[in-house]
Motif scaffolding. Structure first.
Motif, PDB file in Angstrom:
ATOM      1  N   MET A 147       0.864  -1.175   0.000  1.00 60.83           N
ATOM      2  CA  MET A 147       0.000   0.000   0.000  1.00 60.83           C
ATOM      3  C   MET A 147       0.905   1.230   0.000  1.00 60.83           C
ATOM      4  O   MET A 147       1.716   1.404   0.906  1.00 60.83           O
ATOM      5  CB  MET A 147      -0.929   0.000   1.204  1.00 60.83           C
ATOM      6  CG  MET A 147      -2.030   1.025   1.076  1.00 60.83           C
ATOM      7  SD  MET A 147      -3.383   0.796   2.254  1.00 60.83           S
ATOM      8  CE  MET A 147      -4.155  -0.694   1.662  1.00 60.83           C
ATOM      9  N   TRP A 148       0.775   2.036  -1.059  1.00 61.26           N
ATOM     10  CA  TRP A 148       1.568   3.257  -1.230  1.00 61.26           C
ATOM     11  C   TRP A 148       0.697   4.452  -0.893  1.00 61.26           C
ATOM     12  O   TRP A 148      -0.444   4.520  -1.330  1.00 61.26           O
ATOM     13  CB  TRP A 148       1.991   3.401  -2.684  1.00 61.26           C
ATOM     14  CG  TRP A 148       2.692   2.230  -3.284  1.00 61.26           C
ATOM     15  CD1 TRP A 148       2.119   1.049  -3.670  1.00 61.26           C
ATOM     16  CD2 TRP A 148       4.062   2.118  -3.597  1.00 61.26           C
ATOM     17  NE1 TRP A 148       3.066   0.221  -4.197  1.00 61.26           N
ATOM     18  CE2 TRP A 148       4.275   0.851  -4.169  1.00 61.26           C
ATOM     19  CE3 TRP A 148       5.147   2.980  -3.441  1.00 61.26           C
ATOM     20  CZ2 TRP A 148       5.511   0.423  -4.586  1.00 61.26           C
ATOM     21  CZ3 TRP A 148       6.378   2.543  -3.875  1.00 61.26           C
ATOM     22  CH2 TRP A 148       6.555   1.273  -4.432  1.00 61.26           C
ATOM     23  N   ASP A 149       1.253   5.429  -0.148  1.00 59.19           N
ATOM     24  CA  ASP A 149       0.531   6.680   0.084  1.00 59.19           C
ATOM     25  C   ASP A 149       1.523   7.831   0.094  1.00 59.19           C
ATOM     26  O   ASP A 149       2.732   7.623   0.061  1.00 59.19           O
ATOM     27  CB  ASP A 149      -0.301   6.624   1.365  1.00 59.19           C
ATOM     28  CG  ASP A 149       0.533   6.543   2.632  1.00 59.19           C
ATOM     29  OD1 ASP A 149       1.393   7.424   2.844  1.00 59.19           O
ATOM     30  OD2 ASP A 149       0.319   5.606   3.418  1.00 59.19           O
ATOM     31  N   SER A 150       1.012   9.044   0.143  1.00 64.10           N
ATOM     32  CA  SER A 150       1.866  10.225   0.052  1.00 64.10           C
ATOM     33  C   SER A 150       2.267  10.788   1.409  1.00 64.10           C
ATOM     34  O   SER A 150       2.966  11.792   1.484  1.00 64.10           O
ATOM     35  CB  SER A 150       1.169  11.316  -0.768  1.00 64.10           C
ATOM     36  OG  SER A 150      -0.059  11.649  -0.152  1.00 64.10           O
ATOM     37  N   GLU A 200       7.052  -4.638   6.243  1.00 65.38           N
ATOM     38  CA  GLU A 200       8.155  -3.747   5.910  1.00 65.38           C
ATOM     39  C   GLU A 200       7.595  -2.377   5.545  1.00 65.38           C
ATOM     40  O   GLU A 200       6.578  -2.279   4.864  1.00 65.38           O
ATOM     41  CB  GLU A 200       8.926  -4.322   4.715  1.00 65.38           C
ATOM     42  CG  GLU A 200      10.058  -3.481   4.230  1.00 65.38           C
ATOM     43  CD  GLU A 200      10.730  -4.067   2.997  1.00 65.38           C
ATOM     44  OE1 GLU A 200      11.710  -3.471   2.557  1.00 65.38           O
ATOM     45  OE2 GLU A 200      10.270  -5.107   2.471  1.00 65.38           O
ATOM     46  N   VAL A 201       8.257  -1.340   6.006  1.00 66.68           N
ATOM     47  CA  VAL A 201       7.898   0.025   5.647  1.00 66.68           C
ATOM     48  C   VAL A 201       9.083   0.619   4.900  1.00 66.68           C
ATOM     49  O   VAL A 201      10.225   0.463   5.335  1.00 66.68           O
ATOM     50  CB  VAL A 201       7.607   0.888   6.895  1.00 66.68           C
ATOM     51  CG1 VAL A 201       7.267   2.318   6.492  1.00 66.68           C
ATOM     52  CG2 VAL A 201       6.489   0.296   7.712  1.00 66.68           C
ATOM     53  N   ARG A 202       8.799   1.268   3.783  1.00 69.95           N
ATOM     54  CA  ARG A 202       9.859   1.922   3.004  1.00 69.95           C
ATOM     55  C   ARG A 202       9.486   3.372   2.764  1.00 69.95           C
ATOM     56  O   ARG A 202       8.360   3.676   2.389  1.00 69.95           O
ATOM     57  CB  ARG A 202      10.029   1.255   1.637  1.00 69.95           C
ATOM     58  CG  ARG A 202      10.589  -0.122   1.680  1.00 69.95           C
ATOM     59  CD  ARG A 202      10.833  -0.626   0.278  1.00 69.95           C
ATOM     60  NE  ARG A 202      11.291  -1.998   0.314  1.00 69.95           N
ATOM     61  CZ  ARG A 202      11.493  -2.727  -0.741  1.00 69.95           C
ATOM     62  NH1 ARG A 202      11.240  -2.233  -1.947  1.00 69.95           N
ATOM     63  NH2 ARG A 202      11.929  -3.964  -0.637  1.00 69.95           N
ATOM     64  N   SER A 226       5.705   3.278   1.456  1.00 66.74           N
ATOM     65  CA  SER A 226       4.979   2.065   1.106  1.00 66.74           C
ATOM     66  C   SER A 226       5.074   1.099   2.277  1.00 66.74           C
ATOM     67  O   SER A 226       6.083   1.048   2.972  1.00 66.74           O
ATOM     68  CB  SER A 226       5.545   1.420  -0.162  1.00 66.74           C
ATOM     69  OG  SER A 226       6.887   1.017   0.026  1.00 66.74           O
ATOM     70  N   LEU A 227       3.981   0.382   2.504  1.00 69.57           N
ATOM     71  CA  LEU A 227       3.927  -0.668   3.516  1.00 69.57           C
ATOM     72  C   LEU A 227       3.728  -1.980   2.788  1.00 69.57           C
ATOM     73  O   LEU A 227       2.826  -2.098   1.953  1.00 69.57           O
ATOM     74  CB  LEU A 227       2.763  -0.439   4.485  1.00 69.57           C
ATOM     75  CG  LEU A 227       2.966   0.672   5.501  1.00 69.57           C
ATOM     76  CD1 LEU A 227       2.755   2.015   4.881  1.00 69.57           C
ATOM     77  CD2 LEU A 227       2.067   0.463   6.674  1.00 69.57           C
TER      78      LEU A 227
END
Length: 163
Positions: free
Chosen positions: A99-102, A133-135, A142-143
């Motif tokens: 899941m990508w967010d801003s 993982e969190v990047r 992104s998670l």
């Protein structure tokens, strides 16, 4: 507003086989009504994995995937409102959700506190996923989580890692 769902499958020798990978993506504005749409997207994706590929998706895996989707999407709505992209990948044994967010702030689980009301979502995600993982991304974050799909003969999640 939800964008059209796109499924893509890896092809080996001109056909998808048991070792293939199924992928899907969808984007959302991440209003509160989109949380249910994310769950529906994942449910449809896993149902397709079962019916088209015959992959074993246990009832536990379906429930866990929907719970994780709800928790991650809720966090986007609360802490990073705006566009969100959900990428799914399945190889027949694991489901990967990205899941990508801003939002620039990386999530962190709170210290255990039995008197705390709410804010247990990340703790739940950490308990039920094989990996988390969190990047930090060029814009936002992104998670990434991995969920085991089949259960072992004794009904335990295969490959589950406890935190």
């Amino acid at each position: 507003m939800e964008q059209p769902v796109a499924y893509e499958e890896s092809v080996q020798g001109g056909q998808v086989n048991g070792a293939g990978v199924m992928r899907g993506s969808a984007s959302y504005e991440m209003t509160s009504s989109d949380i249910a749409r994310v769950r529906d997207f994942i449910r449809e994706f896993l149902t397709t994995a079962q019916t088209v590929h015959g992959w074993d998706v246990s009832a536990r895996a379906m429930d866990v995937a929907l719970l994780v989707a709800s928790e991650l999407a809720t966090n986007v709505c609360k802490y990073a409102p705006g566009p969100c992209l959900v990428d799914l990948e399945c190889d027949g044994t694991t489901l990967g959700i990205v899941m990508w967010d801003s939002g620039p702030i990386l999530p962190a689980a709170s210290a255990a506190d039995p008197t705390r009301i709410g804010q247990h979502g990340l703790e739940l995600v950490l308990m039920v996923c094989q990996s988390f993982e969190v990047r930090r991304e060029p814009v936002g974050k992104s998670l990434r989580v991995q969920i085991a799909l089949p259960d072992s003969p004794d009904n335990n999640p295969s490959g589950h890692t406890t935190w």
